[in-house]
Write an enzyme that holds these catalytic residues in place. Sequence first.
Site, short mmCIF file in Angstrom:
data_model
loop_
_atom_site.label_atom_id
_atom_site.label_comp_id
_atom_site.label_asym_id
_atom_site.label_seq_id
_atom_site.Cartn_x
_atom_site.Cartn_y
_atom_site.Cartn_z
N TYR A 56 0.71 -1.08 0.14
CA TYR A 56 0.01 0.07 0.08
C TYR A 56 0.91 1.28 0.11
O TYR A 56 0.37 2.31 -0.60
CB TYR A 56 -1.05 0.24 1.22
CG TYR A 56 -2.12 -0.89 0.92
CD1 TYR A 56 -1.93 -2.26 1.46
CD2 TYR A 56 -3.12 -0.84 0.03
CE1 TYR A 56 -3.05 -3.16 1.19
CE2 TYR A 56 -4.12 -1.71 -0.27
CZ TYR A 56 -4.08 -3.01 0.38
OH TYR A 56 -4.98 -3.92 0.06
N ARG B 210 1.50 1.90 -3.73
CA ARG B 210 0.24 2.22 -4.08
C ARG B 210 -0.18 3.81 -3.82
O ARG B 210 -0.56 4.68 -4.57
CB ARG B 210 -0.88 1.41 -3.97
CG ARG B 210 -0.82 0.15 -4.84
CD ARG B 210 -2.14 -0.78 -4.37
NE ARG B 210 -3.28 -0.02 -5.11
CZ ARG B 210 -4.49 -0.36 -4.55
NH1 ARG B 210 -4.55 -1.28 -3.74
NH2 ARG B 210 -5.48 0.30 -5.24
N GLN C 195 -15.01 2.98 -5.83
CA GLN C 195 -14.41 1.76 -5.51
C GLN C 195 -12.87 2.13 -5.26
O GLN C 195 -12.18 1.24 -4.55
CB GLN C 195 -14.61 0.59 -6.37
CG GLN C 195 -15.94 0.12 -6.42
CD GLN C 195 -16.13 -1.17 -7.46
OE1 GLN C 195 -16.15 -2.15 -7.31
NE2 GLN C 195 -16.24 -0.47 -8.81
N ASN C 196 -12.44 3.30 -5.83
CA ASN C 196 -11.15 3.65 -5.88
C ASN C 196 -10.53 4.12 -4.60
O ASN C 196 -11.40 4.82 -3.74
CB ASN C 196 -10.83 4.68 -6.97
CG ASN C 196 -11.31 4.20 -8.50
OD1 ASN C 196 -11.18 2.83 -8.59
ND2 ASN C 196 -11.29 4.78 -9.43
N VAL C 197 -9.49 4.06 -4.41
CA VAL C 197 -8.83 4.25 -3.02
C VAL C 197 -7.95 5.67 -3.22
O VAL C 197 -7.06 6.17 -2.41
CB VAL C 197 -8.03 3.35 -2.26
CG1 VAL C 197 -9.12 2.26 -1.70
CG2 VAL C 197 -7.04 2.41 -3.20
N ASP C 198 -7.63 6.02 -4.54
CA ASP C 198 -7.10 7.39 -4.85
C ASP C 198 -8.00 8.46 -4.72
O ASP C 198 -9.14 8.37 -4.31
CB ASP C 198 -6.65 7.32 -6.23
CG ASP C 198 -7.65 7.37 -7.33
OD1 ASP C 198 -7.56 6.19 -7.94
OD2 ASP C 198 -8.47 8.06 -7.38
N HIS D 275 -14.36 1.27 -0.54
CA HIS D 275 -13.26 0.72 -0.33
C HIS D 275 -12.05 1.33 0.58
O HIS D 275 -11.28 0.75 0.56
CB HIS D 275 -12.80 -0.08 -1.59
CG HIS D 275 -13.69 -1.02 -2.31
ND1 HIS D 275 -13.57 -1.50 -3.47
CD2 HIS D 275 -14.64 -1.65 -1.62
CE1 HIS D 275 -14.44 -2.62 -3.84
NE2 HIS D 275 -15.19 -2.53 -2.53
N GLY E 283 -15.52 2.43 -15.54
CA GLY E 283 -14.18 1.84 -15.55
C GLY E 283 -14.28 0.95 -14.43
O GLY E 283 -13.35 0.64 -13.67
N SER F 161 -15.27 -3.55 -13.71
CA SER F 161 -15.56 -4.74 -14.09
C SER F 161 -16.99 -5.31 -13.40
O SER F 161 -17.51 -6.21 -13.61
CB SER F 161 -14.49 -5.63 -14.08
OG SER F 161 -14.31 -5.95 -12.49
#
Length: 238
Positions: free
Chosen positions: A59, A62, A92-95, A110, A177, A179
């Site tokens: 992490y 990232r 859902q992104n963590v950025d 998330h 973006g 799935s």
Amino acid sequence: MLSQTNPKKIVVFTGAGISAESGLQTFRDSDGLWNNYQLEEVATPKAWAIHPEVVLAFYNERRKQAFEAQPNAAHKAVAKLEEQYEVIVITQNVDDLHERAGSTQVIHVHGELKYARSSKYDSPLFLYDKGKAIQFGDICDNGSQLRPHIVWFGEHIHHYELSKKHLETASKILVVGTSLLVYPAAHILEGASIDAEKIIVTQQLDKTPPGYELRKGNAAALVPNIVDGWLNNGKAAI
Ligand code: APR
């Protein structure tokens, strides 16, 4: 009781694909993170218990990449929608690229790379901004090791009910973006009103959710077109 949709409310639901053109890896594409790492080794409570340093290193890398990345045209277009709409981004992104592009209502289901928290109790969040690394031995005031503020596989996601509620009253839903393979996050879309306009932008998708118009291609090219259509005449541009 069916909620009334608000003609000026849009929900944008995003996944790793919206940040791909900012240089951040997705998870399940051929060059995705889960092709380079075993998720069981870095993204589960068991991995944390066995080798926390390996999890921290994953992490930290990232977090550094997310800090060095810039929002792309898709993030900026989503933020631009706020000129005329109430826009709830559920990601859902963590950025934090949506926030840095200017979006003001972002729900991270998330977690977020830029925060750390106690590994023992529900603790306040500690800002680890600017790509700072969480080291083994960084402890918080309750004496426990700090962990990434990330939802690992098997843990409860954040803001699930709140997110589903937002879907019920949105008159336009833009999915970008993702799935849609990870639950319960993907279940959030089931809150959508039957009469909402629904578009999904992605490079490829196993199964298009019922009622969605699929736009295949790159988010940075397709999302600004859709946004301009909604801002200029309320209709998504083709
Ligand atoms: N433009 C549009 N779509 C893209 C682009 C792009 N430039 N690049 C990739 N995509 C699409 C892919 O076709 C795919 O459908 O984005 C999607 C990415 O899917 P995943 O890699 O599975 O990412 P995501 O859906 O966000 O994963 C959900 O899984 O591992 C967990 O917690 C992790 O939040 C993540 C969750």
